[in-house]
Design an enzyme around this catalytic site. Structure first.
Site, PDB file in Angstrom:
ATOM      1  CG  ASN A 168      -1.995  -0.928   1.230  1.00 40.30           C
ATOM      2  OD1 ASN A 168      -2.564  -1.185   0.185  1.00 40.30           O
ATOM      3  ND2 ASN A 168      -2.335  -1.460   2.385  1.00 40.30           N
ATOM      4  CE  LYS A 182      12.802 -11.840 -12.014  1.00 44.96           C
ATOM      5  NZ  LYS A 182      13.912 -11.194 -12.707  1.00 44.96           N
ATOM      6  CE  LYS A 206     -11.266  -1.297  10.431  1.00 46.48           C
ATOM      7  NZ  LYS A 206     -10.312  -2.323   9.983  1.00 46.48           N
TER       8      LYS A 206
HETATM    9  O1  C5P Z   1     -10.622  -1.710   7.272  1.00 44.87           O
HETATM   10  P1  C5P Z   1      -9.729  -0.612   6.888  1.00 44.87           P
HETATM   11  O2  C5P Z   1      -8.407  -1.087   6.353  1.00 44.87           O
HETATM   12  O3  C5P Z   1     -10.305   0.360   5.953  1.00 44.87           O
HETATM   13  O4  C5P Z   1      -9.477   0.176   8.261  1.00 44.87           O
HETATM   14  C1  C5P Z   1      -8.406   1.005   8.495  1.00 44.87           C
HETATM   15  C2  C5P Z   1      -7.972   0.899   9.927  1.00 44.87           C
HETATM   16  O5  C5P Z   1      -7.834  -0.473  10.314  1.00 44.87           O
HETATM   17  C3  C5P Z   1      -6.582   1.480  10.147  1.00 44.87           C
HETATM   18  O6  C5P Z   1      -6.553   1.954  11.468  1.00 44.87           O
HETATM   19  C4  C5P Z   1      -5.678   0.280   9.965  1.00 44.87           C
HETATM   20  O7  C5P Z   1      -4.430   0.429  10.636  1.00 44.87           O
HETATM   21  C5  C5P Z   1      -6.498  -0.861  10.554  1.00 44.87           C
HETATM   22  N1  C5P Z   1      -6.295  -2.166   9.912  1.00 44.87           N
HETATM   23  C6  C5P Z   1      -5.709  -3.204  10.602  1.00 44.87           C
HETATM   24  N2  C5P Z   1      -5.574  -4.452  10.007  1.00 44.87           N
HETATM   25  C7  C5P Z   1      -6.000  -4.666   8.753  1.00 44.87           C
HETATM   26  C8  C5P Z   1      -6.603  -3.613   8.035  1.00 44.87           C
HETATM   27  C9  C5P Z   1      -6.724  -2.385   8.636  1.00 44.87           C
HETATM   28  O8  C5P Z   1      -5.303  -3.021  11.756  1.00 44.87           O
HETATM   29  N3  C5P Z   1      -5.842  -5.844   8.208  1.00 44.87           N
END
Ligand code: C5P
Length: 395
Positions: free
Chosen positions: A212, A291, A343
């Site tokens: 990302n 690879k 969440k």
């Molecule tokens: O679900 P989403 O990725 O949109 O949510 C973003 C929040 O969730 C951020 O705080 C990110 O650090 C956390 N997150 C996480 N584990 C994941 C995906 C997102 O802790 N697999």
């Protein structure tokens, strides 16, 4: 270096006799660049190590050295200088000067104004390791700490005399960070805080992967702000190009699974968990050991979900206070509200992905059960300090 606040606080920078005095020039430059008014005061011995003209040119003010300067007004420089300063920083501080502070001696301008001060005093020791280790120096350090003087450093490493050990003065960048912390309220004193930051990297094969976009700047700024507020901070960081913030324990990870495992390992003693990392939602199901070669057919990658670290932490029986971030390209509040609900976290911080990614500034909206609260566009460190303040108010 994370961008610092621009303000007009006055710092009285004391310089005592030691080879590290040459670093005082760089420190003055950094302080002035950060917006501080700097008044340098040198001891007699410091003048053997660095020229007053250098410090005068960098600070824009004559360097003061003498207690008995009867050309100056009422001759009470020690009182005037200590009243004008928002803080006194002495860098480098010699073993001799630490001894003087411990005993309240006032036999030159710098020691007299330390005794006359009504503002915080921080000292950055610099000396040979034998001098540092001597029982007398260690006794004096205990005494000055007890008296409320902040002792910053020293570090261990190579010394000017060629020996290795404790006694190296901290670098000017670190001293600036430590000084700024003196001015922050200790809202999280004694609390353990864990922060995730940066991206994760999910390998496809040994040379390729999925990631990302995330610089890690916001997470690192929050780590610094939490430490400034008195917390013990653990930063679980994906790959970034940032330097490790001082006084923060950094655990470096690559994949979301590693980030998850490290978070779960340390989460029990945390009072606050802030998920800032841009965690990859999916990983490659079968990572190739060699690879992958180009073929005539279009390859297909099968993905499987990564754990949602934040949601799992929030669902723990004794969950810490959980904060999430939502970087969205559209419908900012709506998406952030939904995430806060799914969440099950008390606070979510929304920002527009296109405005924040890789930038030194951010525009945040804090959303909790009381509603939403927009912060102005500002350097990430300033946003981070306000977020920490908000978290402290909700605890
Ligand atoms: O679900 P989403 O990725 O949109 O949510 C973003 C929040 O969730 C951020 O705080 C990110 O650090 C956390 N997150 C996480 N584990 C994941 C995906 C997102 O802790 N697999």
């Amino acid at each position: 270096m994370i961008m610092t606040e621009l303000h007009s606080k006055s710092i009285l920078l004391g310089i005592t006799g030691g080879i590290a005095a040459y670093k005082a020039a760089e420190l003055v430059r950094l302080l002035v660049k950060a917006g501080y008014n700097v008044q340098c005061v040198m001891t007699e011995t410091a003048q053997h190590f660095i020229g007053a003209a250098t410090l005068q040119a960098l600070s824009g003010k004559p360097v003061l050295m003498k207690l008995w300067d009867n050309t100056n007004g009422d001759g009470m420089d020690h009182i005037r200088l200590s009243r004008e300063a928002d803080a006194i920083l002495i860098a480098p501080t010699s073993a001799n000067f630490i001894a003087k502070l411990a005993h309240g001696l006032a036999d030159d301008l710098l020691s007299t104004l330390c005794l006359a001060r009504a503002c915080p005093l921080a000292v950055a020791p610099a000396m040979n390791k034998q001098m540092w280790d001597k029982p007398a120096t260690q006794r004096n350090l205990v005494q000055i700490r007890q008296d409320g003087i902040n002792v910053i450093g020293p570090a261990s490493g190579e010394q000017a005399c060629g020996e290795l050990g404790m006694g190296r003065m901290l670098e000017p960048e670190t001293l600036l960070i430590e000084l700024e912390a003196l001015f922050q309220p200790k809202l999280l004193a004694g609390k353990h805080v864990m922060i995730t930051a940066g991206p994760t990297y999910e390998p496809i094969d040994p040379v390729r992967g999925i990631t990302n976009l995330s610089s890690g700047k916001m997470g690192y700024a929050l780590a610094r702000a939490a430490w400034e507020a008195g917390a013990t901070v653990t930063l679980v960081s994906g790959p970034t190009a940032l330097t490790t913030p001082p006084n923060v324990r950094v655990i470096s990870v690559t994949t979301a699974q590693e980030m998850h495992d490290e978070v779960m390992r340390g989460i029990k003693k945390m009072a606050i968990f802030i998920g800032v990392a841009a965690v990859a939602d999916y990983r490659v199901a079968q990572v190739a050991q060699q690879k992958l070669k180009k073929t005539k057919t279009t390859p297909t990658l099968t993905l499987e979900p990564n754990p949602d670290i934040l949601a799992k932490v929030a669902a723990l029986p004794k969950a810490p206070f959980c904060v999430g971030f939502a970087a969205e390209t559209e419908k900012l509040s709506e998406h952030a509200q939904a995430k806060r609900a799914t969440k099950a976290i008390p606070l979510i911080i929304a920002n527009r992905a296109q405005d924040a990614l890789g930038q030194d500034e951010s525009t945040l909206i804090l959303i909790d059960s009381n509603g939403s609260h927009a912060l102005p566009r500002q350097p990430k460190l300033l946003s981070a300090r306000q977020v920490i303040k908000h978290i402290a108010s909700l605890l």
